[in-house]
Design a protein around this motif. Sequence first.
Motif, mmCIF file in Angstrom:
data_model
loop_
_atom_site.group_PDB
_atom_site.id
_atom_site.type_symbol
_atom_site.label_atom_id
_atom_site.label_comp_id
_atom_site.label_asym_id
_atom_site.label_seq_id
_atom_site.Cartn_x
_atom_site.Cartn_y
_atom_site.Cartn_z
ATOM 1 N N THR A 2 0.828 -1.195 0.000
ATOM 2 C CA THR A 2 0.000 0.000 0.000
ATOM 3 C C THR A 2 0.869 1.255 0.000
ATOM 4 O OG1 THR A 2 -1.627 -1.176 1.322
ATOM 5 C CG2 THR A 2 -1.883 1.193 1.175
ATOM 6 N N LYS A 3 0.507 2.183 -0.834
ATOM 7 C CA LYS A 3 1.228 3.448 -0.891
ATOM 8 C C LYS A 3 0.537 4.420 0.067
ATOM 9 C CE LYS A 3 0.449 3.894 -5.302
ATOM 10 N NZ LYS A 3 0.492 4.246 -6.752
ATOM 11 N N THR A 4 1.307 4.999 0.966
ATOM 12 C CA THR A 4 0.755 5.927 1.949
ATOM 13 C C THR A 4 1.184 7.349 1.632
ATOM 14 O OG1 THR A 4 0.768 4.255 3.700
ATOM 15 C CG2 THR A 4 0.691 6.551 4.410
ATOM 16 N N ASP A 26 -4.665 4.993 -6.127
ATOM 17 C CA ASP A 26 -4.391 3.855 -5.238
ATOM 18 C C ASP A 26 -3.412 4.242 -4.131
ATOM 19 O OD1 ASP A 26 -4.281 1.296 -4.179
ATOM 20 O OD2 ASP A 26 -2.730 0.629 -5.578
ATOM 21 N N VAL A 27 -3.903 5.065 -3.185
ATOM 22 C CA VAL A 27 -3.067 5.474 -2.055
ATOM 23 C C VAL A 27 -3.882 5.416 -0.766
ATOM 24 C CG1 VAL A 27 -1.456 6.977 -3.294
ATOM 25 C CG2 VAL A 27 -3.605 7.928 -2.472
ATOM 26 N N ASP A 28 -3.187 5.188 0.330
ATOM 27 C CA ASP A 28 -3.789 5.220 1.659
ATOM 28 C C ASP A 28 -3.544 6.616 2.224
ATOM 29 O OD1 ASP A 28 -4.886 4.580 4.107
ATOM 30 O OD2 ASP A 28 -3.066 3.621 4.858
ATOM 31 N N VAL A 29 -4.603 7.398 2.361
ATOM 32 C CA VAL A 29 -4.467 8.789 2.798
ATOM 33 C C VAL A 29 -4.534 8.884 4.318
ATOM 34 C CG1 VAL A 29 -5.429 11.121 2.631
ATOM 35 C CG2 VAL A 29 -5.528 9.596 0.652
ATOM 36 N N LYS A 30 -3.474 9.418 4.903
ATOM 37 C CA LYS A 30 -3.419 9.644 6.348
ATOM 38 C C LYS A 30 -3.381 11.153 6.612
ATOM 39 C CE LYS A 30 -2.473 5.256 7.660
ATOM 40 N NZ LYS A 30 -3.419 4.466 8.462
ATOM 41 N N SER A 31 -3.735 11.553 7.826
ATOM 42 C CA SER A 31 -3.578 12.957 8.213
ATOM 43 C C SER A 31 -2.651 13.017 9.419
ATOM 44 C CB SER A 31 -4.933 13.576 8.557
ATOM 45 O OG SER A 31 -5.350 13.188 9.850
ATOM 46 N N LEU A 32 -2.279 14.219 9.834
ATOM 47 C CA LEU A 32 -1.406 14.351 11.009
ATOM 48 C C LEU A 32 -2.092 13.846 12.270
ATOM 49 C CD1 LEU A 32 0.313 17.811 10.396
ATOM 50 C CD2 LEU A 32 1.163 15.510 9.878
ATOM 51 N N ALA A 33 -3.424 13.776 12.241
ATOM 52 C CA ALA A 33 -4.163 13.259 13.399
ATOM 53 C C ALA A 33 -3.915 11.761 13.606
ATOM 54 C CB ALA A 33 -5.657 13.519 13.224
ATOM 55 N N ASP A 34 -3.381 11.094 12.582
ATOM 56 C CA ASP A 34 -3.109 9.654 12.679
ATOM 57 C C ASP A 34 -1.742 9.355 13.301
ATOM 58 O OD1 ASP A 34 -5.530 8.746 11.411
ATOM 59 O OD2 ASP A 34 -4.686 9.457 9.510
ATOM 60 N N PHE A 35 -0.983 10.397 13.625
ATOM 61 C CA PHE A 35 0.371 10.207 14.152
ATOM 62 C C PHE A 35 0.528 10.893 15.503
ATOM 63 C CE2 PHE A 35 0.564 9.934 9.567
ATOM 64 C CZ PHE A 35 1.358 8.820 9.342
ATOM 65 N N ALA A 36 1.324 10.285 16.364
ATOM 66 C CA ALA A 36 1.491 10.818 17.728
ATOM 67 C C ALA A 36 2.637 11.822 17.825
ATOM 68 C CB ALA A 36 1.729 9.671 18.705
ATOM 69 N N ASP A 37 3.701 11.586 17.098
ATOM 70 C CA ASP A 37 4.926 12.383 17.297
ATOM 71 C C ASP A 37 5.122 13.412 16.176
ATOM 72 O OD1 ASP A 37 5.275 10.323 15.495
ATOM 73 O OD2 ASP A 37 7.433 10.176 15.850
ATOM 74 N N VAL A 38 4.100 14.228 15.946
ATOM 75 C CA VAL A 38 4.180 15.237 14.876
ATOM 76 C C VAL A 38 5.080 16.397 15.323
ATOM 77 C CG1 VAL A 38 2.873 16.869 13.463
ATOM 78 C CG2 VAL A 38 1.869 14.650 14.079
ATOM 79 N N ASN A 61 10.422 14.635 5.845
ATOM 80 C CA ASN A 61 11.709 14.248 6.438
ATOM 81 C C ASN A 61 11.513 13.509 7.759
ATOM 82 O OD1 ASN A 61 13.154 15.395 4.341
ATOM 83 N ND2 ASN A 61 13.334 17.391 5.351
ATOM 84 N N HIS A 62 10.524 13.941 8.541
ATOM 85 C CA HIS A 62 10.305 13.336 9.860
ATOM 86 C C HIS A 62 9.766 11.912 9.748
ATOM 87 C CE1 HIS A 62 9.551 13.356 14.204
ATOM 88 N NE2 HIS A 62 8.379 12.798 13.942
ATOM 89 N N PHE A 63 8.757 11.722 8.892
ATOM 90 C CA PHE A 63 8.102 10.414 8.805
ATOM 91 C C PHE A 63 8.630 9.542 7.670
ATOM 92 C CE2 PHE A 63 4.793 12.940 11.036
ATOM 93 C CZ PHE A 63 4.690 12.168 12.182
ATOM 94 N N GLN A 64 9.458 10.137 6.796
ATOM 95 C CA GLN A 64 9.994 9.416 5.633
ATOM 96 C C GLN A 64 8.874 8.803 4.790
ATOM 97 O OE1 GLN A 64 13.406 9.171 4.447
ATOM 98 N NE2 GLN A 64 13.263 11.002 5.750
ATOM 99 N N LEU A 65 7.845 9.631 4.581
ATOM 100 C CA LEU A 65 6.711 9.251 3.740
ATOM 101 C C LEU A 65 6.359 10.435 2.831
ATOM 102 C CD1 LEU A 65 4.371 7.522 6.360
ATOM 103 C CD2 LEU A 65 5.389 6.399 4.356
#
Length: 197
Positions: A2-4, A26-38, A61-65
Amino acid sequence: MTKTVIIASKNDHKVAEYKQMLSDVDVDVKSLADFADVPEIDENGATFSENAHIKAAAIANHFQLPVIADDSGLMVRALNNEPGVHSARYAGDHDDAANRAKVLAKLTDKTDRSAVFHTTIVAQKPNGSVLETVGEVPGQIVKEPRGSEAFGYDCLFLPDGKDKTFGEMTKEEKDEDSHRGRALVKLLAQFDEWWHA
């Protein structure tokens, strides 16, 4: 595999708009709300483009995504394109009512009430591949708020050729031809090329 892709925002409305526009990709869309260490991001750019680049680079750079970030705002011609990059904090920190009041007060003795809603979108991958698109909607600032005051300057902005302010439109009506929507259409047209770069 899956491409994020991360949308560099916690704004539910904005993230929903991106998910809708990217639904055929064909991508999995995330938001900053899905991550703890923003990471904290200092959007200190002088332009919408600079702020969007700052945000996209920091998150990629932080999430390498891969990341899609944007910066948007209202530019009023008679106010030297204010509030511009300061749209969210024009009269204080994210105080929409105070921001609107400040714009209306400054326009009291102005005959030219033309304005533009602007969005710059920057997509960036950890490898440095960058795509930038711009969307704008021209219009007028009405004399008093019309419609919902829930979001930014929407109830003050009457797009050219329309009889409803953004604040009077349904979400679907606004998304049909919004500044972010226009920039997103351009982004989608080049998305595959950027993704594989």
